[in-house]
Motif scaffolding. Sequence first.
Motif, PDB file in Angstrom:
ATOM      1  N   LYS A 104      77.390  54.154   7.979  1.00 51.87           N
ATOM      2  CA  LYS A 104      76.574  53.733   7.039  1.00 51.87           C
ATOM      3  C   LYS A 104      76.044  54.979   7.001  1.00 51.87           C
ATOM      4  O   LYS A 104      75.141  55.574   7.731  1.00 51.87           O
ATOM      5  CB  LYS A 104      75.336  52.596   7.354  1.00 51.87           C
ATOM      6  N   ASN A 105      76.241  55.478   5.499  1.00 54.36           N
ATOM      7  CA  ASN A 105      75.843  56.351   5.150  1.00 54.36           C
ATOM      8  C   ASN A 105      73.956  56.756   5.034  1.00 54.36           C
ATOM      9  O   ASN A 105      73.669  55.568   4.486  1.00 54.36           O
ATOM     10  CB  ASN A 105      76.257  57.055   3.993  1.00 54.36           C
ATOM     11  N   LYS A 106      73.264  57.588   6.400  1.00 54.80           N
ATOM     12  CA  LYS A 106      72.231  57.665   5.575  1.00 54.80           C
ATOM     13  C   LYS A 106      71.628  59.000   5.282  1.00 54.80           C
ATOM     14  O   LYS A 106      72.050  59.577   5.912  1.00 54.80           O
ATOM     15  CB  LYS A 106      71.433  57.619   7.455  1.00 54.80           C
ATOM     16  N   MET A 107      70.036  58.807   4.396  1.00 55.46           N
ATOM     17  CA  MET A 107      69.894  60.145   3.893  1.00 55.46           C
ATOM     18  C   MET A 107      69.375  60.753   5.147  1.00 55.46           C
ATOM     19  O   MET A 107      67.877  60.298   6.104  1.00 55.46           O
ATOM     20  CB  MET A 107      69.274  60.248   2.716  1.00 55.46           C
ATOM     21  N   LEU A 108      69.334  61.959   5.083  1.00 53.82           N
ATOM     22  CA  LEU A 108      68.687  62.724   5.735  1.00 53.82           C
ATOM     23  C   LEU A 108      67.410  63.758   5.650  1.00 53.82           C
ATOM     24  O   LEU A 108      68.111  64.808   4.777  1.00 53.82           O
ATOM     25  CB  LEU A 108      69.328  63.273   7.574  1.00 53.82           C
ATOM     26  N   THR A 109      66.708  64.152   6.099  1.00 51.78           N
ATOM     27  CA  THR A 109      65.544  65.124   5.886  1.00 51.78           C
ATOM     28  C   THR A 109      65.703  66.245   7.331  1.00 51.78           C
ATOM     29  O   THR A 109      65.128  65.841   7.941  1.00 51.78           O
ATOM     30  CB  THR A 109      64.020  64.537   5.106  1.00 51.78           C
ATOM     31  N   LEU A 110      65.898  67.579   6.997  1.00 52.40           N
ATOM     32  CA  LEU A 110      65.723  68.057   7.341  1.00 52.40           C
ATOM     33  C   LEU A 110      64.703  69.488   6.911  1.00 52.40           C
ATOM     34  O   LEU A 110      65.266  70.182   5.996  1.00 52.40           O
ATOM     35  CB  LEU A 110      66.890  69.158   8.082  1.00 52.40           C
ATOM     36  N   PRO A 111      64.122  70.619   8.119  1.00 53.50           N
ATOM     37  CA  PRO A 111      63.969  72.150   7.065  1.00 53.50           C
ATOM     38  C   PRO A 111      65.003  72.808   7.008  1.00 53.50           C
ATOM     39  O   PRO A 111      65.874  72.505   7.445  1.00 53.50           O
ATOM     40  CB  PRO A 111      63.090  72.377   8.662  1.00 53.50           C
TER      41      PRO A 111
ATOM     42  N   VAL B  46      75.774  64.974  15.918  1.00 54.40           N
ATOM     43  CA  VAL B  46      74.155  64.878  16.455  1.00 54.40           C
ATOM     44  C   VAL B  46      73.614  63.835  16.600  1.00 54.40           C
ATOM     45  O   VAL B  46      72.649  63.442  17.433  1.00 54.40           O
ATOM     46  CB  VAL B  46      73.889  66.249  15.850  1.00 54.40           C
ATOM     47  N   LEU B  47      73.201  63.539  15.332  1.00 58.44           N
ATOM     48  CA  LEU B  47      72.774  62.755  14.923  1.00 58.44           C
ATOM     49  C   LEU B  47      72.785  60.390  15.490  1.00 58.44           C
ATOM     50  O   LEU B  47      72.233  60.514  16.333  1.00 58.44           O
ATOM     51  CB  LEU B  47      72.600  61.804  13.551  1.00 58.44           C
ATOM     52  N   GLN B  48      74.505  60.923  15.778  1.00 58.07           N
ATOM     53  CA  GLN B  48      74.484  59.613  16.808  1.00 58.07           C
ATOM     54  C   GLN B  48      74.604  59.305  18.241  1.00 58.07           C
ATOM     55  O   GLN B  48      73.780  59.180  18.877  1.00 58.07           O
ATOM     56  CB  GLN B  48      76.198  59.845  16.432  1.00 58.07           C
ATOM     57  N   GLU B  49      75.020  60.795  19.016  1.00 57.51           N
ATOM     58  CA  GLU B  49      74.737  61.031  19.957  1.00 57.51           C
ATOM     59  C   GLU B  49      73.509  61.280  20.205  1.00 57.51           C
ATOM     60  O   GLU B  49      72.667  60.333  21.640  1.00 57.51           O
ATOM     61  CB  GLU B  49      74.829  62.909  20.274  1.00 57.51           C
ATOM     62  N   GLY B  50      72.132  61.934  19.640  1.00 54.89           N
ATOM     63  CA  GLY B  50      71.034  61.556  19.302  1.00 54.89           C
ATOM     64  C   GLY B  50      70.495  60.383  19.456  1.00 54.89           C
ATOM     65  O   GLY B  50      69.329  59.913  20.672  1.00 54.89           O
TER      66      GLY B  50
END
Length: 130
Positions: free
Chosen positions: A94-101, A118-122
């Motif tokens: 599933k595509n998720k929107m992510l907010t990063l600096p 990285v997100l999946q592993e985290g």
Amino acid sequence: MDKNYVTYGAIFTKEEDGGYSIDIPDIENCFTCSDTFEEGISMAQEVIGLVLYDYKDYPKMNIIDKSKLEDNQEVVYINVFLPYQFSLTKEVYKNKMLTLPTWLEMLAKQKNINFSRVLQEGLKEELNIK
């Protein structure tokens, strides 16, 4: 009745090697095994989800008569959240929107870091999933 949740009785049979054989008598061909009791709960949830995946109507849960059990057996009622178990049957992304600096995104792109990996592993680490 919430069709997202089901509960079935499971008969845990303690084997000579210390592991468990697990039978869910209300569902035809629904059985599994495990090394530990705790693992058996998870394995029973998984097998119930796998077997019920293609069912339109779920089998009725019956109370298991404990007086008919052997000394090395016990009944455990297994609660299953079906949407979660069904999602494990086929891995769908599933595509998720992510907010990063901005600065963090720039540094990560410069190093060719795969954001999804990285997100999946985290998330797996945070949820204690191996």
